[in-house]
Design a protein around this motif. Structure first.
Motif, PDB file in Angstrom:
ATOM      1  N   ILE A 181      -9.424  10.944   2.349  1.00  0.00           N
ATOM      2  CA  ILE A 181      -8.612  10.094   1.381  1.00  0.00           C
ATOM      3  C   ILE A 181      -9.258   9.607   0.021  1.00  0.00           C
ATOM      4  N   VAL A 182      -8.204   9.779  -0.816  1.00  0.00           N
ATOM      5  CA  VAL A 182      -8.886   9.604  -2.187  1.00  0.00           C
ATOM      6  C   VAL A 182      -8.006   8.461  -2.631  1.00  0.00           C
ATOM      7  N   THR A 183      -8.848   7.833  -3.773  1.00  0.00           N
ATOM      8  CA  THR A 183      -8.271   6.624  -4.702  1.00  0.00           C
ATOM      9  C   THR A 183      -8.757   6.886  -5.725  1.00  0.00           C
ATOM     10  N   ASP A 184      -8.182   6.414  -6.967  1.00  0.00           N
ATOM     11  CA  ASP A 184      -8.465   6.132  -8.243  1.00  0.00           C
ATOM     12  C   ASP A 184      -8.611   5.001  -8.996  1.00  0.00           C
ATOM     13  N   PRO A 185      -9.232   3.916  -8.613  1.00  0.00           N
ATOM     14  CA  PRO A 185      -9.574   2.860  -9.258  1.00  0.00           C
ATOM     15  C   PRO A 185      -9.785   2.950 -10.810  1.00  0.00           C
ATOM     16  N   ASP A 186      -9.225   1.899 -11.734  1.00  0.00           N
ATOM     17  CA  ASP A 186      -9.884   1.600 -13.009  1.00  0.00           C
ATOM     18  C   ASP A 186     -11.120   1.379 -12.798  1.00  0.00           C
TER      19      ASP A 186
ATOM     20  N   ILE B 281       1.047  -1.153  -0.084  1.00  0.00           N
ATOM     21  CA  ILE B 281       0.221   0.215  -0.061  1.00  0.00           C
ATOM     22  C   ILE B 281       0.851   1.122  -0.116  1.00  0.00           C
ATOM     23  N   GLN B 282       0.381   2.061  -0.756  1.00  0.00           N
ATOM     24  CA  GLN B 282       1.071   3.540  -0.904  1.00  0.00           C
ATOM     25  C   GLN B 282       0.293   4.636  -0.417  1.00  0.00           C
ATOM     26  N   SER B 283       0.426   5.571   0.207  1.00  0.00           N
ATOM     27  CA  SER B 283      -0.301   6.820   0.793  1.00  0.00           C
ATOM     28  C   SER B 283       0.724   8.111   0.418  1.00  0.00           C
ATOM     29  N   TYR B 284      -0.066   9.078  -0.333  1.00  0.00           N
ATOM     30  CA  TYR B 284       0.816  10.098  -0.720  1.00  0.00           C
ATOM     31  C   TYR B 284       0.093  11.470  -0.902  1.00  0.00           C
ATOM     32  N   ASP B 285       0.680  12.519  -0.582  1.00  0.00           N
ATOM     33  CA  ASP B 285       0.323  13.868  -0.596  1.00  0.00           C
ATOM     34  C   ASP B 285      -0.096  14.154  -2.143  1.00  0.00           C
TER      35      ASP B 285
ATOM     36  N   ILE C 122      -8.064  -1.669   3.835  1.00  0.00           N
ATOM     37  CA  ILE C 122      -8.061  -0.407   3.249  1.00  0.00           C
ATOM     38  C   ILE C 122      -8.948   0.242   4.522  1.00  0.00           C
ATOM     39  N   ARG C 123      -9.988  -0.336   5.039  1.00  0.00           N
ATOM     40  CA  ARG C 123     -10.660   0.451   6.103  1.00  0.00           C
ATOM     41  C   ARG C 123      -9.709   0.536   7.418  1.00  0.00           C
ATOM     42  N   ALA C 124      -8.801  -0.523   7.691  1.00  0.00           N
ATOM     43  CA  ALA C 124      -7.871  -0.124   8.984  1.00  0.00           C
ATOM     44  C   ALA C 124      -6.712   1.060   8.547  1.00  0.00           C
ATOM     45  N   PHE C 125      -6.274   0.957   7.593  1.00  0.00           N
ATOM     46  CA  PHE C 125      -5.437   1.790   7.021  1.00  0.00           C
ATOM     47  C   PHE C 125      -6.066   3.322   7.025  1.00  0.00           C
ATOM     48  N   VAL C 126      -7.154   3.331   6.404  1.00  0.00           N
ATOM     49  CA  VAL C 126      -7.762   4.721   6.229  1.00  0.00           C
ATOM     50  C   VAL C 126      -8.265   5.199   7.484  1.00  0.00           C
ATOM     51  N   ASP C 127      -8.891   4.396   8.355  1.00  0.00           N
ATOM     52  CA  ASP C 127      -9.307   4.888   9.757  1.00  0.00           C
ATOM     53  C   ASP C 127      -8.071   5.418  10.537  1.00  0.00           C
ATOM     54  N   GLU C 128      -6.849   4.860  10.385  1.00  0.00           N
ATOM     55  CA  GLU C 128      -5.675   5.624  11.065  1.00  0.00           C
ATOM     56  C   GLU C 128      -5.322   6.840  10.369  1.00  0.00           C
ATOM     57  N   ARG C 129      -5.311   7.017   9.365  1.00  0.00           N
ATOM     58  CA  ARG C 129      -4.929   8.269   8.418  1.00  0.00           C
ATOM     59  C   ARG C 129      -5.910   9.269   8.849  1.00  0.00           C
ATOM     60  N   LEU C 130      -7.141   8.932   8.776  1.00  0.00           N
ATOM     61  CA  LEU C 130      -8.017   9.893   9.322  1.00  0.00           C
ATOM     62  C   LEU C 130      -8.116  10.259  10.610  1.00  0.00           C
ATOM     63  N   ALA C 131      -7.714   9.313  11.710  1.00  0.00           N
ATOM     64  CA  ALA C 131      -7.506   9.528  13.236  1.00  0.00           C
ATOM     65  C   ALA C 131      -6.338  10.462  13.264  1.00  0.00           C
TER      66      ALA C 131
ATOM     67  N   ALA D 218     -10.336   7.164 -14.769  1.00  0.00           N
ATOM     68  CA  ALA D 218     -10.318   6.455 -13.488  1.00  0.00           C
ATOM     69  C   ALA D 218     -11.516   6.914 -12.769  1.00  0.00           C
ATOM     70  N   LEU D 219     -12.052   5.953 -11.765  1.00  0.00           N
ATOM     71  CA  LEU D 219     -13.166   6.424 -10.959  1.00  0.00           C
ATOM     72  C   LEU D 219     -12.469   6.937  -9.510  1.00  0.00           C
ATOM     73  N   LEU D 220     -12.851   8.337  -9.318  1.00  0.00           N
ATOM     74  CA  LEU D 220     -12.286   8.847  -7.981  1.00  0.00           C
ATOM     75  C   LEU D 220     -13.284   8.557  -7.055  1.00  0.00           C
ATOM     76  N   MET D 221     -12.740   7.912  -5.830  1.00  0.00           N
ATOM     77  CA  MET D 221     -13.395   7.546  -4.817  1.00  0.00           C
ATOM     78  C   MET D 221     -13.097   8.405  -3.430  1.00  0.00           C
ATOM     79  N   VAL D 222     -13.542   8.783  -2.572  1.00  0.00           N
ATOM     80  CA  VAL D 222     -13.388   9.650  -1.554  1.00  0.00           C
ATOM     81  C   VAL D 222     -13.821   8.950  -0.197  1.00  0.00           C
ATOM     82  N   ARG D 223     -13.010   9.239   0.866  1.00  0.00           N
ATOM     83  CA  ARG D 223     -13.607   8.897   2.065  1.00  0.00           C
ATOM     84  C   ARG D 223     -13.130   9.951   3.185  1.00  0.00           C
ATOM     85  N   ASP D 224     -14.168  10.642   3.615  1.00  0.00           N
ATOM     86  CA  ASP D 224     -14.069  11.867   4.513  1.00  0.00           C
ATOM     87  C   ASP D 224     -14.062  11.380   6.152  1.00  0.00           C
ATOM     88  N   ALA D 225     -13.248  12.183   6.842  1.00  0.00           N
ATOM     89  CA  ALA D 225     -13.064  12.066   8.155  1.00  0.00           C
ATOM     90  C   ALA D 225     -14.594  12.233   8.948  1.00  0.00           C
TER      91      ALA D 225
END
Length: 145
Positions: free
Chosen positions: A105-110, A49-53, A90-99, A138-145
């Motif tokens: 957090i955004v992602t852009d899958p095909d 997994i990679q997370s980026y600005d 994904i849920r665990a990683f994103v929960d931590e980043r939001l906390a 790509a499909l932009l998908m988002v999850r907000d804090a």
């Protein structure tokens, strides 16, 4: 290990040429805007997994809140795909980043990658629309804090 995973058919299908992707991933090891992780259980390593600005490369994502992070990942171990690990990771990683303070957090899958879209949706992401990226639509998908 990442190089081997990138060459597997189920990863290559969505990530593309293994040599090119390995050069990009390994080239980002010293990139301050990029954090990279090997995902592991007590028994074995299972993915990347990679997370980026967000940078100029992600300008197609449109305006995003300051501090928004993007993520990309794959399950490398073939015996671990289609078992729910992706959405749990994904849920665990994103929960931590939001906390830790990321507002979004955004992602852009095909959009044709139904497995990825489903895993992100199960992890709380919502579809925000189609975007143009250097890799194509790509499909932009988002999850907000």
């Amino acid at each position: 290990m990442v190089k081997q995973w990138l060459a597997l058919p189920h990863v290559r299908e969505w990530w593309g040429d293994p040599a090119e992707q390995y050069a990009l991933v390994s080239g980002d090891l010293d990139e301050p805007a990029m954090d990279q992780f090997i995902v592991a259980t007590d028994a074995s390593d299972l993915g990347y997994i990679q997370s980026y600005d967000l940078t100029a490369w992600n300008s197609g994502f449109g305006a995003q809140p300051v501090g928004t992070r993007g993520i990309d990942l794959f399950i490398g171990a073939p015996d671990m795909i289609a078992r729910g690990h992706g959405s749990a990771l994904i849920r665990a990683f994103v929960d931590e980043r939001l906390a830790l303070g990321a507002p979004r957090i955004v992602t852009d899958p095909d959009p044709a990658n139904a497995r990825a879209v489903r895993a992100y949706a199960k992890a709380g992401f919502v579809k925000a629309g189609m975007v143009d990226t250097p890799d194509g639509p790509a499909l932009l998908m988002v999850r907000d804090a």
